[in-house]
Design an enzyme around this catalytic site. Structure first.
Site, PDB file in Angstrom:
ATOM      1  N   LYS A 249     -10.098   3.795   3.349  1.00 29.14           N
ATOM      2  CA  LYS A 249      -9.025   3.135   2.587  1.00 29.14           C
ATOM      3  C   LYS A 249      -8.124   2.341   3.512  1.00 29.14           C
ATOM      4  CE  LYS A 249      -5.605   3.767  -0.964  1.00 29.14           C
ATOM      5  NZ  LYS A 249      -5.090   4.656  -1.985  1.00 29.14           N
TER       6      LYS A 249
ATOM      7  N   ASN B 247       6.947   3.526  -2.689  1.00 30.46           N
ATOM      8  CA  ASN B 247       6.439   4.865  -2.403  1.00 30.46           C
ATOM      9  C   ASN B 247       7.255   5.502  -1.291  1.00 30.46           C
ATOM     10  OD1 ASN B 247       5.049   7.092  -1.571  1.00 30.46           O
ATOM     11  ND2 ASN B 247       3.207   5.994  -0.943  1.00 30.46           N
TER      12      ASN B 247
ATOM     13  N   GLY C 197      -2.078  -3.106  -7.964  1.00 31.12           N
ATOM     14  CA  GLY C 197      -1.426  -3.968  -8.947  1.00 31.12           C
ATOM     15  C   GLY C 197      -2.201  -4.223 -10.217  1.00 31.12           C
TER      16      GLY C 197
ATOM     17  N   THR D 289      -6.693  -1.859  -1.959  1.00 31.46           N
ATOM     18  CA  THR D 289      -5.951  -1.463  -0.769  1.00 31.46           C
ATOM     19  C   THR D 289      -4.915  -0.375  -1.079  1.00 31.46           C
ATOM     20  OG1 THR D 289      -4.155  -3.041  -1.180  1.00 31.46           O
ATOM     21  CG2 THR D 289      -5.992  -3.828   0.166  1.00 31.46           C
ATOM     22  N   ASN D 290      -4.268   0.040  -0.018  1.00 32.82           N
ATOM     23  CA  ASN D 290      -3.100   0.915  -0.115  1.00 32.82           C
ATOM     24  C   ASN D 290      -1.872   0.057  -0.469  1.00 32.82           C
ATOM     25  OD1 ASN D 290      -1.327   3.189   0.353  1.00 32.82           O
ATOM     26  ND2 ASN D 290      -2.945   4.021   1.664  1.00 32.82           N
TER      27      ASN D 290
ATOM     28  N   MET E 103       8.006   8.651  -1.415  1.00 29.71           N
ATOM     29  CA  MET E 103       7.682  10.082  -1.392  1.00 29.71           C
ATOM     30  C   MET E 103       6.708  10.422  -0.280  1.00 29.71           C
ATOM     31  SD  MET E 103       7.335  10.633  -5.418  1.00 29.71           S
ATOM     32  CE  MET E 103       7.145   8.960  -5.927  1.00 29.71           C
ATOM     33  N   GLY E 104       6.048   9.405   0.232  1.00 21.75           N
ATOM     34  CA  GLY E 104       5.048   9.695   1.244  1.00 21.75           C
ATOM     35  C   GLY E 104       3.914  10.439   0.601  1.00 21.75           C
ATOM     36  N   PHE E 105       3.051  11.005   1.382  1.00 15.42           N
ATOM     37  CA  PHE E 105       1.948  11.730   0.763  1.00 15.42           C
ATOM     38  C   PHE E 105       1.834  13.114   1.374  1.00 15.42           C
ATOM     39  CE2 PHE E 105      -1.845  10.676   3.663  1.00 15.42           C
ATOM     40  CZ  PHE E 105      -1.022  10.518   4.755  1.00 15.42           C
TER      41      PHE E 105
ATOM     42  N   SER F  68      -1.720   4.625   4.986  1.00 15.80           N
ATOM     43  CA  SER F  68      -0.421   4.952   4.399  1.00 15.80           C
ATOM     44  C   SER F  68       0.677   4.414   5.305  1.00 15.80           C
ATOM     45  CB  SER F  68      -0.256   6.470   4.259  1.00 15.80           C
ATOM     46  OG  SER F  68       1.094   6.735   3.924  1.00 15.80           O
TER      47      SER F  68
ATOM     48  N   ASN G 163       3.639   5.434   5.336  1.00 15.50           N
ATOM     49  CA  ASN G 163       4.671   6.462   5.533  1.00 15.50           C
ATOM     50  C   ASN G 163       4.406   7.377   6.722  1.00 15.50           C
ATOM     51  OD1 ASN G 163       6.137   5.705   3.130  1.00 15.50           O
ATOM     52  ND2 ASN G 163       4.334   6.467   2.055  1.00 15.50           N
ATOM     53  N   THR G 164       3.225   7.282   7.302  1.00 15.76           N
ATOM     54  CA  THR G 164       2.911   8.074   8.488  1.00 15.76           C
ATOM     55  C   THR G 164       2.968   7.114   9.672  1.00 15.76           C
ATOM     56  OG1 THR G 164       1.448   9.444   7.159  1.00 15.76           O
ATOM     57  CG2 THR G 164       1.172   9.601   9.545  1.00 15.76           C
TER      58      THR G 164
HETATM   59  C1  LIG Z   1       4.041   7.369  -5.003  1.00 20.57           C
HETATM   60  C2  LIG Z   1       2.764   6.923  -4.378  1.00 20.57           C
HETATM   61  C3  LIG Z   1       2.036   7.833  -3.605  1.00 20.57           C
HETATM   62  C4  LIG Z   1       0.825   7.429  -2.979  1.00 20.57           C
HETATM   63  N1  LIG Z   1       0.130   8.335  -2.223  1.00 20.57           N
HETATM   64  C5  LIG Z   1      -1.023   7.944  -1.616  1.00 20.57           C
HETATM   65  C6  LIG Z   1      -1.771   8.860  -0.836  1.00 20.57           C
HETATM   66  O1  LIG Z   1      -1.407  10.030  -0.676  1.00 20.57           O
HETATM   67  N2  LIG Z   1      -2.918   8.425  -0.246  1.00 20.57           N
HETATM   68  C7  LIG Z   1      -3.360   7.136  -0.408  1.00 20.57           C
HETATM   69  O2  LIG Z   1      -4.426   6.780   0.141  1.00 20.57           O
HETATM   70  N3  LIG Z   1      -2.684   6.246  -1.160  1.00 20.57           N
HETATM   71  C8  LIG Z   1      -1.531   6.621  -1.766  1.00 20.57           C
HETATM   72  N4  LIG Z   1      -0.840   5.719  -2.541  1.00 20.57           N
HETATM   73  C9  LIG Z   1      -1.384   4.353  -2.721  1.00 20.57           C
HETATM   74  C10 LIG Z   1      -2.118   4.215  -4.083  1.00 20.57           C
HETATM   75  O3  LIG Z   1      -3.203   5.116  -4.147  1.00 20.57           O
HETATM   76  C11 LIG Z   1      -2.638   2.781  -4.269  1.00 20.57           C
HETATM   77  O4  LIG Z   1      -3.578   2.490  -3.261  1.00 20.57           O
HETATM   78  C12 LIG Z   1      -1.526   1.746  -4.197  1.00 20.57           C
HETATM   79  O5  LIG Z   1      -0.351   2.230  -4.839  1.00 20.57           O
HETATM   80  C13 LIG Z   1      -1.925   0.409  -4.840  1.00 20.57           C
HETATM   81  O6  LIG Z   1      -2.352   0.602  -6.182  1.00 20.57           O
HETATM   82  P1  LIG Z   1      -1.373   0.456  -7.477  1.00 20.57           P
HETATM   83  O7  LIG Z   1      -0.690  -0.882  -7.347  1.00 20.57           O
HETATM   84  O8  LIG Z   1      -2.283   0.568  -8.661  1.00 20.57           O
HETATM   85  O9  LIG Z   1      -0.380   1.578  -7.385  1.00 20.57           O
HETATM   86  C14 LIG Z   1       0.356   6.088  -3.154  1.00 20.57           C
HETATM   87  C15 LIG Z   1       1.104   5.190  -3.949  1.00 20.57           C
HETATM   88  C16 LIG Z   1       2.291   5.581  -4.535  1.00 20.57           C
HETATM   89  C17 LIG Z   1       3.078   4.566  -5.347  1.00 20.57           C
END
Ligand SMILES: Cc1cc2nc3c(=O)[nH]c(=O)nc-3n(C[C@H](O)[C@H](O)[C@H](O)COP(=O)(O)O)c2cc1C
Length: 239
Positions: free
Chosen positions: A112, A6, A192, A140-141, A8-10, A70, A72-73
């Site tokens: 979260k 990730n 995952g 989790t994140n 791109m950040g959020f 996150s 990214n912050t």
């Molecule tokens: C490109 C990308 C952007 C994400 N943006 C956010 C976000 O803005 N806020 C947040 O709480 N989590 C964000 N996440 C985390 C996802 O919501 C999720 O918690 C994490 O990717 C684990 O789940 P997954 O393996 O199904 O992707 C982001 C993940 C990715 C890959």
């Protein structure tokens, strides 16, 4: 291995833009709004960003996810412990109560958290969630641990890692949370899920609900049906 870095950040156009888009859409389903502090706001002023975002999101959201994880912050994850967490949860719960009275509707708050926490940090978070009667926790994140992909192209890039490499880390957090929370505060399992079996593992670890992000990109919307069916077949409902 199905994973995304990730980078791109959020960052987005901000809460006002989001509210504008939601108001102009026809969407009527469940709407979770995920709030985080601005990257430029120092941690000692973070509460004020969260409170402003909560206030704006409250009338439209079905529930609000409070993102303190996150990667990214810069330093955001420091909000996951100590006095910072204590004061954030306290202020958010007080604001939620005030907004519930104002709008005549109670909207749940879910915290979260990250997959990279030590066991004692997870237990401390769980105890605070109980103390402040938070409505849910999302585990989790993305992870900042990249050793599993270090050998792959782009494996050294910055940003949180999602998908398959985070699955077991997220399950470990869910298990630790469940050991303290039991069925008192629902755990939303994410990280995952790429198959129905992965979703079942989250439920077996203690999750009441699951979320899918990266798996949807690789598998498409059919993954939702697969997860729902596999959970229904394998996991007896407790309520
Ligand atoms: C490109 C990308 C952007 C994400 N943006 C956010 C976000 O803005 N806020 C947040 O709480 N989590 C964000 N996440 C985390 C996802 O919501 C999720 O918690 C994490 O990717 C684990 O789940 P997954 O393996 O199904 O992707 C982001 C993940 C990715 C890959």
């Amino acid at each position: 291995m199905q994973a995304l870095v990730n980078r791109m950040g959020f960052n987005n156009d901000g809460i006002e833009q989001l509210i504008h888009h939601v108001r102009n859409s026809n969407y009527t389903g469940v709407l979770g709004i995920n709030i985080g502090k601005n990257a430029t706001t120092p941690n000692n002023q973070a509460n004020s960003d969260y409170l402003k975002a909560l206030e704006a999101a409250y009338p439209l959201a079905s529930y609000i996810a409070v993102n303190i994880s996150s990667p990214n912050t810069k330093d955001l994850r420091d909000l996951q412990g100590g006095d910072s967490l204590e004061s954030l949860l306290f202020e958010l719960k007080a604001a939620q109560q005030r907004l519930a009275d104002e709008h005549g509707q109670y909207k749940p708050l879910a915290l979260k958290i990250a997959p990279d926490l030590e066991p004692e940090q997870i237990l401390a978070i769980a105890e605070r969630l109980l103390k402040y009667k938070f409505d849910g926790v999302i585990a989790t994140n993305t992870t900042i641990a990249k050793s599993t992909i270090a050998h792959l192209p782009h494996g050294e890039e910055q940003g949180g890692l999602s998908g398959a490499p985070v699955a077991e880390k997220s399950n470990r957090v869910i298990r630790a949370l469940y050991s303290v929370l039991g069925d008192e505060i629902p755990i939303i399992g994410v990280g995952g899920i790429c198959s129905g079996a992965d979703a079942v593992e989250k439920v077996r670890a203690g999750a009441k609900l699951v979320q899918i992000y990266t798996g949807l990109i690789y598998k498409g919307p059919g993954l939702v049906t697969e997860c729902a069916a596999t959970i229904a077949y394998n996991c007896k409902s407790s309520g």
